[in-house]
Design a protein around this motif. Structure first.
Motif, PDB file in Angstrom:
ATOM      1  N   ARG A   1       1.997   1.211  -3.222  1.00 34.72           N
ATOM      2  CA  ARG A   1       1.585   2.352  -4.440  1.00 34.72           C
ATOM      3  C   ARG A   1       1.449   3.817  -3.947  1.00 34.72           C
ATOM      4  NH1 ARG A   1      -2.856  -1.065  -3.754  1.00 34.72           N
ATOM      5  NH2 ARG A   1      -1.618  -2.936  -4.165  1.00 34.72           N
ATOM      6  N   GLU A   2       0.785   4.320  -2.938  1.00 39.31           N
ATOM      7  CA  GLU A   2       0.810   5.658  -2.312  1.00 39.31           C
ATOM      8  C   GLU A   2       1.697   6.206  -2.792  1.00 39.31           C
ATOM      9  OE1 GLU A   2      -1.923   7.007  -1.890  1.00 39.31           O
ATOM     10  OE2 GLU A   2      -2.503   5.396  -2.170  1.00 39.31           O
ATOM     11  N   LEU A   3       3.177   6.310  -2.752  1.00 36.72           N
ATOM     12  CA  LEU A   3       4.642   6.142  -3.084  1.00 36.72           C
ATOM     13  C   LEU A   3       4.399   6.615  -4.639  1.00 36.72           C
ATOM     14  CD1 LEU A   3       6.718   6.587  -0.558  1.00 36.72           C
ATOM     15  CD2 LEU A   3       8.114   6.194  -2.382  1.00 36.72           C
TER      16      LEU A   3
ATOM     17  N   TRP B 219       0.636  -1.371  -0.065  1.00 30.16           N
ATOM     18  CA  TRP B 219      -0.281  -0.023   0.139  1.00 30.16           C
ATOM     19  C   TRP B 219       0.613   1.546  -0.269  1.00 30.16           C
ATOM     20  CZ3 TRP B 219      -0.010   4.013   4.042  1.00 30.16           C
ATOM     21  CH2 TRP B 219      -1.014   4.392   3.785  1.00 30.16           C
ATOM     22  N   ALA B 220       1.762   0.965   0.573  1.00 27.52           N
ATOM     23  CA  ALA B 220       3.013   2.618   0.842  1.00 27.52           C
ATOM     24  C   ALA B 220       2.739   2.581  -0.398  1.00 27.52           C
ATOM     25  CB  ALA B 220       4.170   1.988   1.945  1.00 27.52           C
TER      26      ALA B 220
ATOM     27  N   ARG C 160       3.545   9.938  -9.386  1.00 30.34           N
ATOM     28  CA  ARG C 160       2.972  10.223 -10.477  1.00 30.34           C
ATOM     29  C   ARG C 160       2.270  11.656 -10.426  1.00 30.34           C
ATOM     30  NH1 ARG C 160      -0.762   6.851 -10.710  1.00 30.34           N
ATOM     31  NH2 ARG C 160      -2.480   7.834 -10.632  1.00 30.34           N
ATOM     32  N   ARG C 161       1.801  12.127  -9.389  1.00 33.52           N
ATOM     33  CA  ARG C 161       1.040  13.251  -9.488  1.00 33.52           C
ATOM     34  C   ARG C 161       2.132  14.489  -9.539  1.00 33.52           C
ATOM     35  NH1 ARG C 161      -2.104  10.436  -5.319  1.00 33.52           N
ATOM     36  NH2 ARG C 161      -1.088  11.152  -3.584  1.00 33.52           N
TER      37      ARG C 161
ATOM     38  N   ASN D  91       2.006   6.901  -6.834  1.00 33.66           N
ATOM     39  CA  ASN D  91       0.867   7.713  -7.312  1.00 33.66           C
ATOM     40  C   ASN D  91       1.152   9.261  -6.916  1.00 33.66           C
ATOM     41  OD1 ASN D  91      -1.556   6.020  -8.083  1.00 33.66           O
ATOM     42  ND2 ASN D  91      -1.779   5.241  -5.622  1.00 33.66           N
ATOM     43  N   GLY D  92       1.770   9.106  -5.671  1.00 35.47           N
ATOM     44  CA  GLY D  92       2.505  10.646  -5.331  1.00 35.47           C
ATOM     45  C   GLY D  92       3.727  11.771  -6.170  1.00 35.47           C
TER      46      GLY D  92
END
Length: 63
Positions: free
Chosen positions: A34-36, A31-32, A41-42, A38-39
């Motif tokens: 994946r969030e990294l 999960w961490a 990419r943003r 996504n961050g």
């Protein structure tokens, strides 16, 4: 729940606890990460928009 019952009857609670800990920590790591991703990419999207805005504004003359 049958697996828990069998393990409890055999006395392998330590193995069950270790499995639950390992699976939960692995899930948290996935999960961490994946969030990294996504961050990142943003942030990349934001920086490309800033670059595009700078290109648009550099073509215009400011008073």
């Amino acid at each position: 729940m049958d697996i828990v019952k069998v393990l409890a009857e055999r006395g392998d609670l330590a193995h069950l606890t270790l499995f639950l800990w390992a699976s939960s920590s692995t899930s948290l790591l996935v999960w961490a990460l994946r969030e990294l991703a996504n961050g990142a990419r943003r942030l990349d999207d934001f920086l490309s928009e800033v670059t595009r805005l700078n290109a648009i504004l550099s073509d215009e003359e400011w008073p």
